[in-house]
Design an enzyme around this catalytic site. Structure first.
Site, mmCIF file in Angstrom:
data_model
loop_
_atom_site.group_PDB
_atom_site.id
_atom_site.type_symbol
_atom_site.label_atom_id
_atom_site.label_comp_id
_atom_site.label_asym_id
_atom_site.label_seq_id
_atom_site.Cartn_x
_atom_site.Cartn_y
_atom_site.Cartn_z
ATOM 1 N N CYS A 283 -45.357 15.678 25.922
ATOM 2 C CA CYS A 283 -45.209 17.046 25.423
ATOM 3 C C CYS A 283 -46.376 17.955 25.788
ATOM 4 O O CYS A 283 -46.279 19.174 25.637
ATOM 5 C CB CYS A 283 -45.004 17.033 23.910
ATOM 6 N N ASN B 30 -36.811 20.082 20.752
ATOM 7 C CA ASN B 30 -38.009 19.686 21.494
ATOM 8 C C ASN B 30 -37.598 19.292 22.909
ATOM 9 O O ASN B 30 -37.025 18.231 23.130
ATOM 10 C CB ASN B 30 -38.687 18.510 20.785
ATOM 11 N N HIS C 264 -46.608 23.978 21.512
ATOM 12 C CA HIS C 264 -45.507 23.078 21.827
ATOM 13 C C HIS C 264 -44.531 23.070 20.657
ATOM 14 O O HIS C 264 -44.937 22.981 19.494
ATOM 15 C CB HIS C 264 -46.040 21.665 22.095
#
Length: 355
Positions: free
Chosen positions: A139, A310, A280
């Protein structure tokens, strides 16, 4: 004015300070010259997931803030999403594919172990003069790749670099695991990095770190050299994302605050100097907790996780892209990017938006 007395936005306008940030070495200033995103058209809504596992729309919204996510159709790969975003980014920069000298693809879901997805994208977009590679930081992939691409341009090795964050997370999600299957979606973002036109625009500073002790908390246990694919690994569902949610949550909030403060302090800035905070997009509560600890008001915080989930390396470019389209992100804005990913990886970038 001495470096010691510089404060706030004034510090971002000085060429002298920019040279110091580069360690005294004469490197070119760099900027994001264009940014484009792409998500597959098919939606997987919370109501759809309710039919797959024992969960509810209310629970998902409360715990994560996610309403829907985009997922690919069978046979669509990470390189396909990356191609769509890359072609748009190159066009928006006023360039041709042959103008790109370097490609870095941040991804957790490469099309295959080899060749790299960067090779596949290079061929699909016709960037005949480019070389490149994949970057694995989960990520944190886009922040790591952005730093890498910027340094390729800053050094003078290339005039234009293509930085891509792309993932097809639906390919490694266990839709029998309600703790993880609600979280992830598919998407891609691509940015062209070019020399800055003015000294007071573009990338200002970065900070990255890793903590390998956190590896077991978020991983795909099998499929590599340690545990190659076998009947046993397939039967035990080891080729999917495994996550220790509470451990990841606590680490993410603590480290995102810490690395943001580090980069702000290094540049003699505070929360009031930041125009936009782009984290993020892993979990709404993580983003809000981090912003609160930093003293950032909600109007400066970007949250679009409800629309995409996500998307791993694609979350930050997707968030930036939405802000550009809505007019929330404007030329001259001071932007702070931050990420935490499996590894654990941590990254932050401070930049002045250049278009």
């Amino acid at each position: 004015m001495s470096k010691a007395t510089l404060k706030g936005k004034d510090i971002l306008k000085t060429k002298e300070y920019g040279n110091r940030l580069r360690g005294g070495t004469q490197l070119r200033a760099t900027r994001i010259a264009s940014l484009a995103t792409y998500v597959p058209p098919r939606l997987l809504k919370n109501e759809d997931i309710e039919k797959i596992v024992n969960t509810s729309n209310e629970w998902i919204l409360k715990r994560t803030g996610i309403q829907q996510r985009h997922v690919v159709d069978p046979g669509v790969a990470t390189s396909d999403l990356a191609r769509e975003a890359s072609v748009l980014a190159i066009e928006q920069a006023g360039l041709k594919p042959d103008d790109i000298g370097f490609i870095v693809v941040a991804t957790t879901t490469p099309d295959m172990l080899f060749p790299s997805t960067a090779c596949l994208v290079q061929d699909k977009i016709g960037a005949s003069n480019a070389w490149g590679f994949d970057l694995g930081a989960a990520c944190s992939g886009f922040t790591y790749a952005l730093t890498t691409g910027a340094h390729m341009v800053a050094s003078g090795a290339h005039d234009h670099a293509l930085v891509i964050g792309a993932d097809v997370m639906s390919s490694i999600i266990d839709y029998q695991d309600r703790a993880t299957c609600v979280l992830f979606g598919d998407g891609a973002g691509a940015a062209v990095i070019s020399p800055a036109v003015k000294d007071d625009e573009g990338l200002i500073d970065f900070s990255h770190e890793v903590d390998g002790s956190g590896g077991p908390a978020l991983c795909m246990p099998a499929g590599g050299s340690l545990k190659p694919a076998s009947h046993e690994t397939v039967d035990e569902r080891m080729h999917y994302v495994h996550q220790d949610g509470p451990t990841v949550f606590k680490f993410a909030v603590r480290k995102m605050e810490e690395i943001c403060r580090r980069i702000l302090d290094a540049n003699k800035l505070d929360a009031g100097d930041i125009d936009l905070f782009v984290s993020h997009q892993a979990n709404r509560r993580i983003i809000l907790n981090t912003a609160e600890r930093l003293g950032l008001p909600s109007q400066k915080v970007v949250i679009n996780i409800e629309q995409y989930g996500n998307t791993t390396a694609a979350t930050i470019p997707l968030a930036l892209g939405d802000c550009v389209r809505s007019g929330r992100l404007k030329k001259g804005d001071c932007v702070l990017l931050v990420s935490v990913g499996a590894g654990f990886t941590v990254g932050a970038i401070l930049l002045r938006w250049a278009y």
